[in-house]
Enzyme design. Sequence first.
Site, PDB file in Angstrom:
ATOM      1  CG  PHE A 161      -1.787   1.236   1.272  1.00  0.00           C
ATOM      2  CD1 PHE A 161      -2.849   1.390   0.381  1.00  0.00           C
ATOM      3  CD2 PHE A 161      -1.525   2.259   2.174  1.00  0.00           C
ATOM      4  CE1 PHE A 161      -3.635   2.543   0.395  1.00  0.00           C
ATOM      5  CE2 PHE A 161      -2.308   3.414   2.203  1.00  0.00           C
ATOM      6  CZ  PHE A 161      -3.363   3.541   1.313  1.00  0.00           C
ATOM      7  N   GLY A 162       0.727   2.076  -1.022  1.00  0.00           N
ATOM      8  CA  GLY A 162       1.480   3.331  -1.144  1.00  0.00           C
ATOM      9  C   GLY A 162       0.573   4.511  -0.865  1.00  0.00           C
ATOM     10  CE1 TYR A 163       2.418   4.954   3.964  1.00  0.00           C
ATOM     11  CE2 TYR A 163       2.392   7.332   4.319  1.00  0.00           C
ATOM     12  CZ  TYR A 163       2.920   6.071   4.589  1.00  0.00           C
ATOM     13  OH  TYR A 163       3.966   5.956   5.477  1.00  0.00           O
ATOM     14  N   GLY A 164       2.266   7.806  -0.180  1.00  0.00           N
ATOM     15  CA  GLY A 164       3.102   9.003  -0.325  1.00  0.00           C
ATOM     16  C   GLY A 164       3.791   8.980  -1.668  1.00  0.00           C
ATOM     17  CB  SER A 165       7.320   9.388  -2.694  1.00  0.00           C
ATOM     18  OG  SER A 165       7.879   8.331  -1.936  1.00  0.00           O
ATOM     19  CD  GLU A 192      10.265   5.005   0.711  1.00  0.00           C
ATOM     20  OE1 GLU A 192      10.526   5.949   1.470  1.00  0.00           O
ATOM     21  OE2 GLU A 192       9.849   5.166  -0.447  1.00  0.00           O
TER      22      GLU A 192
HETATM   23  C1  BEZ Z   1       4.401   5.546   0.489  1.00  0.00           C
HETATM   24  O1  BEZ Z   1       4.350   6.224  -0.492  1.00  0.00           O
HETATM   25  O2  BEZ Z   1       3.550   4.716   0.735  1.00  0.00           O
HETATM   26  C2  BEZ Z   1       5.508   5.689   1.425  1.00  0.00           C
HETATM   27  C3  BEZ Z   1       5.517   6.758   2.254  1.00  0.00           C
HETATM   28  C4  BEZ Z   1       6.552   6.894   3.126  1.00  0.00           C
HETATM   29  C5  BEZ Z   1       7.568   5.959   3.156  1.00  0.00           C
HETATM   30  C6  BEZ Z   1       7.523   4.880   2.338  1.00  0.00           C
HETATM   31  C7  BEZ Z   1       6.485   4.743   1.458  1.00  0.00           C
END
Ligand code: BEZ
Length: 186
Positions: A24-28, A99
């Site tokens: 699951f990706g929620y940021g970059s 990460e």
């Molecule tokens: C992400 O995009 O899910 C993510 C956010 C922060 C750290 C690693 C992945």
Amino acid sequence: MSTNTFEQNQRQCPLDEDDQIWLFGYGSLIYLTDFPFLESRPASIRDWSRRFWQGSHDHRGTIDNPGRVVTLIEDEGAVCGGLAYRVEATVFKQLDEREKNGYLRVSAEMTFDDGSHATGLTYLATAGNEAWLGEASEIEIARHICAASGPSGSNSDYLLELAVALRELNLHDQHVFEIEKHILKL
Ligand code: BEZ
């Protein structure tokens, strides 16, 4: 906890190389897909919210002038939308390296747009890791972001690209859009 969580993730969360796993990706991860994946689907996780509370020493800031990047905080009843990727387990070596600034791989229960569910993994940075910055108002976060950049680019580009990617997915995130509004004015 060390700011470099690569070894900890590799040791604590070993994976069977033949497995395929939902991430699951929620940021970059939503907009920077520099890793191979088999499939991607819009998805969400319940009882978590996205927040710019984690510091970035290695991508969008430096140790002396950390950027601010997203993590998840527990928030009962909230729904955090993002993108899920089905990946080969071997991809996690590359992702753990990317990460490694305080994030640990944890289990995540995600819901796809058609209502079906899957258990997978996500990256989480919690209070107490060495890069943690914690809560601040959206205007303070915007000022902080405008003043930071690192080897992967400016911190403001990270936020603006995330906001664009969320809109493309038809996702609303009050916290992100409020910071975006301040940044565009500053
Ligand atoms: C992400 O995009 O899910 C993510 C956010 C922060 C750290 C690693 C992945």
